[in-house]
Write an enzyme that holds these catalytic residues in place. Sequence first.
Site, mmCIF file in Angstrom:
data_model
loop_
_atom_site.group_PDB
_atom_site.id
_atom_site.type_symbol
_atom_site.label_atom_id
_atom_site.label_comp_id
_atom_site.label_asym_id
_atom_site.label_seq_id
_atom_site.Cartn_x
_atom_site.Cartn_y
_atom_site.Cartn_z
ATOM 1 N N GLU A 48 3.716 19.378 2.107
ATOM 2 C CA GLU A 48 4.722 18.389 1.737
ATOM 3 C C GLU A 48 5.024 18.467 0.241
ATOM 4 O OE1 GLU A 48 5.417 13.519 1.662
ATOM 5 O OE2 GLU A 48 3.703 14.372 2.742
ATOM 6 N N ALA A 66 0.840 -1.201 0.000
ATOM 7 C CA ALA A 66 0.000 0.000 0.000
ATOM 8 C C ALA A 66 0.871 1.245 0.000
ATOM 9 C CB ALA A 66 -0.932 0.011 1.213
#
Length: 380
Positions: free
Chosen positions: A243, A131
């Site tokens: 980010e 994932a």
Amino acid sequence: MKRQLFAPEHDAFRETVRAFLAREVLPHYAQWEKDGIVSREAWRAAGKQGLLGLAVPEEFGGGGTTDFRYATVLAEEFTRAGTPGLALGLHNDVIGPYLTGLATEEQKRRWLPGFCDGSLITAIAMTEPGAGSDLQGIRTNAEDRGDHWVLNGSKTFISNGILADLVIVVAKTTPEGGSRGLSLLVVERGTAGFERGRNLDKIGQKAQDTAELFFHDVRVPKENLLGEHNGAFGHLMTNLAQERLSIAVSAIAAAEHLLEITTAYVKEREAFGRPLATKQHIRFEIAEMATECAVTRTFVDRCVEDHSDGGLDAVHASMAKWWATELQKRVADRCLQLHGGYGYMSEYPVARAFTDGRIQTIYGGTTEIMKEIIGRSLLS
């Protein structure tokens, strides 16, 4: 084109960062690359210099500023120096907002002073072997046991994974909740059942420790829940814009620096008795890269300005991230080509920039994910 983004105080900060790099980082960086990890002393030196916790309130030892232009200066100078291993941007720009925005007062008193002085290095553990960007695929889980959680699972590709003293772990706390059943749990160094795997061998950014993390019946105190129970998805989405902007800032700085050193190289390097710069093809290559960099710089600087004013949205952050990182990748490839065989030699900055920068289109959300975010915003 003259940049309008910075004021004199940012220029003074830039000189401070350059002096820090010259004194505390560059003399040691080759050894850190051999070791596969930077020294903890470098983190403490960064804290002493005031380079950690720029946005953390002064009462906890931070810089007390929400002006993202300081973080921009820091990212640009570390990029130009070719020193991504000391991951101050990850610490400050990615993980910092979780601690300042979500932590309780008790958690802030417990963690933020060390965050700012360099004694507590941080990481965020989201990615798993099966994932990445798909949060619904996360299998790491935490079971509620009353006064604590029991955490089980594994994470991979975790930056600062070896050095980290505090790891923010994304875990499933409501099994049937999908992406809405995730919470953020802070796991501290030395906690029983928390183990680190090998320091992963990457093609670039050799000095930056990247690790596998394993959690075997780890008891996480309830007071280490960060933010809301089952609120991780919303928390992650809120902080991803910064980010991605931070990655974009580094990307355009890298592209500009590569263009700068390559322009100097083709002026000096001769082929068939004449400098490479006299060849029309070379001039066209330089002209194209310079134009692309100038246009990208304008957009990224505008995003930094908007973010400092609290106005940057996820869509424009995604635009900046995918465009600037793809530009960095193209420029690195073209500049290496213009260096010829020397570009393939590790001692040349262009070779290191080629491998160090390749991750930029992947982490923080791949280019494909960025386009999906933008496309949904326009077509939904």
